[in-house]
Write an enzyme that holds these catalytic residues in place. Structure first.
Site, PDB file in Angstrom:
ATOM      1  CE1 TYR A   1      -9.759   1.927  -7.899  1.00 13.45           C
ATOM      2  CE2 TYR A   1      -8.159   2.627  -8.928  1.00 13.45           C
ATOM      3  CZ  TYR A   1      -8.843   1.791  -8.487  1.00 13.45           C
ATOM      4  OH  TYR A   1      -8.451   0.487  -8.825  1.00 13.45           O
TER       5      TYR A   1
ATOM      6  N   GLY B   1       3.511  -3.514  -3.910  1.00  5.64           N
ATOM      7  CA  GLY B   1       3.041  -3.608  -5.713  1.00  5.64           C
ATOM      8  C   GLY B   1       3.517  -1.980  -6.253  1.00  5.64           C
TER       9      GLY B   1
ATOM     10  CE1 TYR C   1      -3.258  -2.573  -8.449  1.00  8.01           C
ATOM     11  CE2 TYR C   1      -1.831  -0.623  -7.432  1.00  8.01           C
ATOM     12  CZ  TYR C   1      -1.715  -2.083  -7.389  1.00  8.01           C
ATOM     13  OH  TYR C   1      -1.837  -3.174  -6.067  1.00  8.01           O
TER      14      TYR C   1
ATOM     15  CD  GLU D   1       0.700  -8.951   1.519  1.00  9.32           C
ATOM     16  OE1 GLU D   1       0.702 -10.712   1.932  1.00  9.32           O
ATOM     17  OE2 GLU D   1      -0.231  -8.737   0.844  1.00  9.32           O
TER      18      GLU D   1
ATOM     19  N   GLY E   1       1.165  -1.209  -0.177  1.00  8.13           N
ATOM     20  CA  GLY E   1       0.124  -0.097   0.319  1.00  8.13           C
ATOM     21  C   GLY E   1       0.651   1.794  -0.005  1.00  8.13           C
TER      22      GLY E   1
ATOM     23  NE  ARG F   1      -4.092   3.854  -9.924  1.00  7.90           N
ATOM     24  CZ  ARG F   1      -3.373   5.102  -9.004  1.00  7.90           C
ATOM     25  NH1 ARG F   1      -3.417   6.027  -9.904  1.00  7.90           N
ATOM     26  NH2 ARG F   1      -4.044   5.507  -7.909  1.00  7.90           N
TER      27      ARG F   1
ATOM     28  CB  CYS G   1     -18.978   5.739 -26.551  1.00  7.25           C
ATOM     29  SG  CYS G   1     -18.544   5.955 -28.565  1.00  7.25           S
ATOM     30  CD  GLU G   2     -19.250   4.138 -20.428  1.00  5.85           C
ATOM     31  OE1 GLU G   2     -19.332   5.635 -19.421  1.00  5.85           O
ATOM     32  OE2 GLU G   2     -18.692   3.205 -20.464  1.00  5.85           O
TER      33      GLU G   2
HETATM   34  N1  LLP Z   1      -1.340  -6.654  -1.122  1.00  8.58           N
HETATM   35  C1  LLP Z   1      -2.829  -6.770  -0.629  1.00  8.58           C
HETATM   36  C2  LLP Z   1      -3.303  -7.444   0.374  1.00  8.58           C
HETATM   37  C3  LLP Z   1      -3.399  -5.767  -0.991  1.00  8.58           C
HETATM   38  O1  LLP Z   1      -4.727  -6.406  -1.705  1.00  8.58           O
HETATM   39  C4  LLP Z   1      -3.009  -5.136  -2.490  1.00  8.58           C
HETATM   40  C5  LLP Z   1      -3.479  -4.167  -3.712  1.00  8.58           C
HETATM   41  C6  LLP Z   1      -1.728  -5.277  -2.331  1.00  8.58           C
HETATM   42  C7  LLP Z   1      -1.132  -5.859  -1.452  1.00  8.58           C
HETATM   43  C8  LLP Z   1      -0.537  -4.006  -2.906  1.00  8.58           C
HETATM   44  O2  LLP Z   1      -0.986  -3.080  -2.749  1.00  8.58           O
HETATM   45  P1  LLP Z   1       0.253  -1.764  -3.389  1.00  8.58           P
HETATM   46  O3  LLP Z   1       1.496  -1.944  -2.760  1.00  8.58           O
HETATM   47  O4  LLP Z   1       0.377  -1.857  -4.724  1.00  8.58           O
HETATM   48  O5  LLP Z   1      -0.483  -0.566  -2.991  1.00  8.58           O
HETATM   49  N2  LLP Z   1      -5.832   0.020  -8.603  1.00  8.58           N
HETATM   50  C9  LLP Z   1      -6.095   0.081  -7.382  1.00  8.58           C
HETATM   51  C10 LLP Z   1      -5.124  -0.333  -6.430  1.00  8.58           C
HETATM   52  C11 LLP Z   1      -5.349  -1.272  -5.685  1.00  8.58           C
HETATM   53  C12 LLP Z   1      -4.976  -2.513  -4.557  1.00  8.58           C
HETATM   54  C13 LLP Z   1      -5.265  -3.528  -3.949  1.00  8.58           C
HETATM   55  N3  LLP Z   1      -4.304  -3.863  -3.016  1.00  8.58           N
HETATM   56  C14 LLP Z   1      -5.145   1.761  -8.423  1.00  8.58           C
HETATM   57  O6  LLP Z   1      -5.053   2.007  -8.919  1.00  8.58           O
HETATM   58  O7  LLP Z   1      -4.520   2.126  -6.852  1.00  8.58           O
END
Ligand code: LLP
Length: 366
Positions: A269, A228, A324, A226, A186, A265, A295-296
């Site tokens: 969001y 991303g 993402y 974790e 996160g 995104r 078309c939105e």
């Molecule tokens: N671990 C779990 C259990 C998660 O649900 C997520 C993301 C991560 C790790 C990785 O999170 P990160 O480090 O990438 O923030 N599509 C959205 C973000 C959705 C995140 C879902 N879960 C966006 O574009 O902002």
């Protein structure tokens, strides 16, 4: 142990680079498990999260002997017990606790509140770990938490760390000795100014991660994280061409050839992505909406954005599209997926060829 969250971007070339750098993987589907394994990430470095794992996915994970399954409900534990018994294999689980901590991020990517579908209360988590401890095939290995995404300040993380330490002590007191804590992910990136960030090396991760890990210093427990977006988000740019400039009595629209099907995104969001002309020959600034051909009315990359004057045919660069971006893309309006290129100094490598209308058409019965 750092685990890369494949949901942010699962391009195999990038996964292989990540695997070579020693990271494990955080997966949320059988598909991500397959990609992680095929990219060379060892099963003992893979954690599997998600509220709705199917019996088949649970079976695959147990067969592969992954590091742990993060369970999110009593029903899920029941299925894990059944599958482990049937396969006659041991499995390590972590229970995902929902700490009811506000990550102060967009509501759609906030996950650590009791109003969210994720995790279980502390009381239920303890009950589930006690139950798992009694099962011959289940190792109640750890606790897991993930409070949300695109978090740009450390306070909610520090609160979470102390919450987990307290819970760990309570579990010890109850005779349950977990051996790892999975802190989830996160950590955000600075979407407002990706270029400065690269130059100054000022990132949220360098501020937040040490503060998050500090409470666990000198504790004899394995820590998993974790990540991303904080790993891959800044690595990707979306390059798009201006098709038309349209002036209306109300405002100016810059109509580009990328759309919400490529980068969802902003539409989903209200996310801000920095947009810059590829060649900045203009000093004059104008305000415009940058929109795609879909078309939105929700199809936009930016609204009321101040940009150097651009002309039809110019290229724009949308920054922070590594996480993402393509992962959330679709073929909406029958717009085929765009290619991905890996740029390394002078070298440019096609790492995803993209789709064509014909390649999409060939998947259907005509
Ligand atoms: N671990 C779990 C259990 C998660 O649900 C997520 C993301 C991560 C790790 C990785 O999170 P990160 O480090 O990438 O923030 N599509 C959205 C973000 C959705 C995140 C879902 N879960 C966006 O574009 O902002």
């Amino acid at each position: 142990m750092p685990c890369y969250a494949l949901k942010a971007n699962y391009n195999p070339t990038l996964l292989k680079l990540i695997a070579q750098n020693g990271l494990g993987a955080d997966v949320v589907s059988g598909g991500e498990l397959y990609f992680a394994r095929r990219a060379g990430i060892a099963p003992e470095k893979i954690v599997f999260a998600g509220v709705g794992k199917s019996e088949a996915e649970i079976g695959q994970a147990i067969q592969l002997k992954i590091h742990s399954l993060n369970i999110e409900s009593e029903s899920e534990l029941r299925v894990i017990e059944k599958v482990a018994q049937r396969l006659n294999k041991r499995v390590t689980v972590a229970v995902r606790v929902n700490p009811d901590i506000d990550a102060e991020t967009h509501p759609y990517i906030s996950t650590g509140l009791h109003s969210n579908k994720f995790g279980v209360t502390r009381e239920t988590a303890i009950n589930l770990l006690q139950r798992a401890a009694k099962h011959p095939f289940i190792d109640p290995g750890g606790i897991h938490v993930h409070i949300g995404s695109q978090i740009d300040h450390k306070e909610p993380y520090i609160e979470t760390a102390h919450y987990l330490l307290d819970m760990h002590a309570e579990l010890e007191h109850l005779g349950i000795n977990i051996h790892f804590i999975d802190l989830g992910g996160g950590i955000g990136i600075n979407y407002n100014n990706q270029l400065d960030e690269a130059e100054n090396k000022v990132t949220y991760i360098s501020n937040i991660l040490p503060a998050l890990l500090k409470p666990f210093k000198n504790k004899k427990i394995k820590i998993l994280i974790e990540l991303g977006r904080s790993i891959i988000g800044s690595a990707g740019f979306l390059v798009t061409r201006v098709i038309y400039i349209k002036n209306t009595p109300q405002k100016k629209f810059i109509i580009v050839d990328a759309a919400m099907n490529n980068l969802l995104r902003p539409s989903l969001y209200q996310a801000y992505h920095q947009i810059l002309p590829l060649r900045n020959d203009h000093t004059m600034i104008e305000k415009a909406d940058v929109v795609g051909p879909v078309c939105e009315s929700s199809d936009f990359l930016a609204k009321g954005r101040e940009l150097p004057v651009v002309n039809e045919g110019d290229f724009l660069v949308v920054t922070g599209a590594g996480a993402y971006g393509q992962a959330l893309a679709s073929a909406y309006n029958l717009r085929p997926a765009i290619p991905e290129y890996l740029v390394d100094g002078e070298n440019i490598d096609v790492i995803f060829a993209g789709d064509t209308v014909e390649s999409i058409a060939d998947r259907y019965k005509w």
